[in-house]
Design an enzyme around this catalytic site. Sequence first.
Site, PDB file in Angstrom:
ATOM      1  CE1 TYR A 111      -4.382  -1.226   0.607  1.00 41.28           C
ATOM      2  CE2 TYR A 111      -3.197  -2.892   1.850  1.00 41.28           C
ATOM      3  CZ  TYR A 111      -4.347  -2.457   1.220  1.00 41.28           C
ATOM      4  OH  TYR A 111      -5.465  -3.252   1.234  1.00 41.28           O
ATOM      5  CE1 TYR A 150      -2.616  -6.447   3.883  1.00 42.73           C
ATOM      6  CE2 TYR A 150      -3.443  -6.103   1.670  1.00 42.73           C
ATOM      7  CZ  TYR A 150      -3.581  -5.968   3.031  1.00 42.73           C
ATOM      8  OH  TYR A 150      -4.686  -5.345   3.521  1.00 42.73           O
ATOM      9  NE  ARG A 160      -7.728  -9.815   4.590  1.00 45.89           N
ATOM     10  CZ  ARG A 160      -8.620  -8.924   4.175  1.00 45.89           C
ATOM     11  NH1 ARG A 160      -8.373  -7.642   4.266  1.00 45.89           N
ATOM     12  NH2 ARG A 160      -9.777  -9.298   3.661  1.00 45.89           N
ATOM     13  CG  HIS A 163      -8.555  -6.918  -0.024  1.00 43.28           C
ATOM     14  ND1 HIS A 163      -7.430  -7.560   0.444  1.00 43.28           N
ATOM     15  CD2 HIS A 163      -8.575  -5.705   0.591  1.00 43.28           C
ATOM     16  CE1 HIS A 163      -6.813  -6.784   1.307  1.00 43.28           C
ATOM     17  NE2 HIS A 163      -7.466  -5.643   1.416  1.00 43.28           N
ATOM     18  CG  HIS A 165     -10.106  -1.754   1.438  1.00 45.31           C
ATOM     19  ND1 HIS A 165     -10.468  -2.320   2.627  1.00 45.31           N
ATOM     20  CD2 HIS A 165      -8.807  -2.098   1.255  1.00 45.31           C
ATOM     21  CE1 HIS A 165      -9.443  -2.967   3.156  1.00 45.31           C
ATOM     22  NE2 HIS A 165      -8.408  -2.851   2.335  1.00 45.31           N
TER      23      HIS A 165
END
Lengths: 245, 206
Positions: A111, A150, A160, A163, A165
């Site tokens: 991120y 990640y 995870r 995905h 959000h």
Amino acid sequence: MTKPPQPGDFYQRDRRWHPPALSQDYKTSVARSPKFPLISLENTASEITGPVFGQNDINATDNDLLNNFAQPGESPIGERIIVHGRVLDENARPIPNTLVEIWQANASGRYRHKKDTYLGALDPNFGGCGRTLTDENGCYHFRTVKPGAYPWRNWVNDWRPAHIHVSVFGSGFAQRLITQLYFEGDPLIARCPIVNTIPDPAAVEMLVARIDMNAAIPLDTIAYRFDIVLRGRRSTLFENRLEGN
Amino acid sequence: MRQQLEYLKETPSQTAGPYVHIGLAPGAAGFEIYGQELGWDIVGPNAKGERIRVEGVVTDGTGSPVKDVLLEAWQANADGIYAHPEHPDEVEEGFRGWGRVITNFETGEWGFDTVKPGPVMGRGGQMMAPHVNLWIVARGINVGLNTRIYFDDEAAANAADPVLNVIEWERRRATLIAKRELRDGLAVYRFDIRLQGEDETVFFDI
């Protein structure tokens, strides 16, 4: 033309369909979940109204994550995808002109956030956020790269699933929703403690975007379809004294 | 033939996670990308009424500050009117009534500048005391939490407020009352939110 939703209360949220506040396997929820039950309210103007956004609030290119952070002439690295779908209410009526915001990791699972220290590399041409308004039919679309999985500190080897959000407004503050979009066929979905906060497998299925070859652009960009359903509203067949009388 | 109910189910909620700022407040995540971020100006320059600041911290069940929370406020103007097309009454130009704030990453403190809202008509013609609706998301919160901020200098209105009076546990009502103080002439309301444990804030299913 479909008629817009009529003013009235929203249908009660099905709290057994949504995840409960406390889910032991998602460890952060243990200290961040209220112990007392929620106090149930009948809707008032405070809940059935909500903010309105217009084209002046955003730029038309805010929905293109392949370009909204890239240097001129460059592109982020990763699988080029279109994410598109409709925002509907529980009556299957489209919700037009509502704000949809997304954020995600890059193809490495990293991120662009000062608190993310994962080894996966940042991409100098990828920011990872986008926003758009649904059109008159409730349709929205984004262009981005498919995010990578990640690791995160829950159990020591938790990862995870890929995905994105997703944040949606609807027409009333009671419809406000944040969720996560997953990708069809990802083997990490079934293993994820955050996904598994949702008790009903049919509810999990609603979060899995389907590959959509018909919306792909040949030799350019593959596509996923993700429809979003927000709470529906009662038609005011018999008024039960919402206001005034 | 059996009649079918053809309602869709609502998309299930998931936590906003630790990096909610990237999507909803990218400047705080550490990069500039949008022409303008949304939610920084709740009421605009023309709003009537008393200018106030609301501040607080969110704590978890251990009493520790929650430093990765995002809060959204939704409120009426000083006349008790929401900026929404279903309310044909006009609000002041530039008054949105909606705001979005995040906590300081080091201290967990959050705050927003607004005007004090007026009372809003509730159900059955009962007036609701002035309040700000609040929605809270963060890592570890699976479904956004709804609560309301009321004001401690509105004691009479609060005592008659139909929503506060739905809370059967009288002692819990105080968790929704922000405390007023004056700071250099500005009215500042303190509203701490306790997610769990002693003096747990009341959260609503709206």
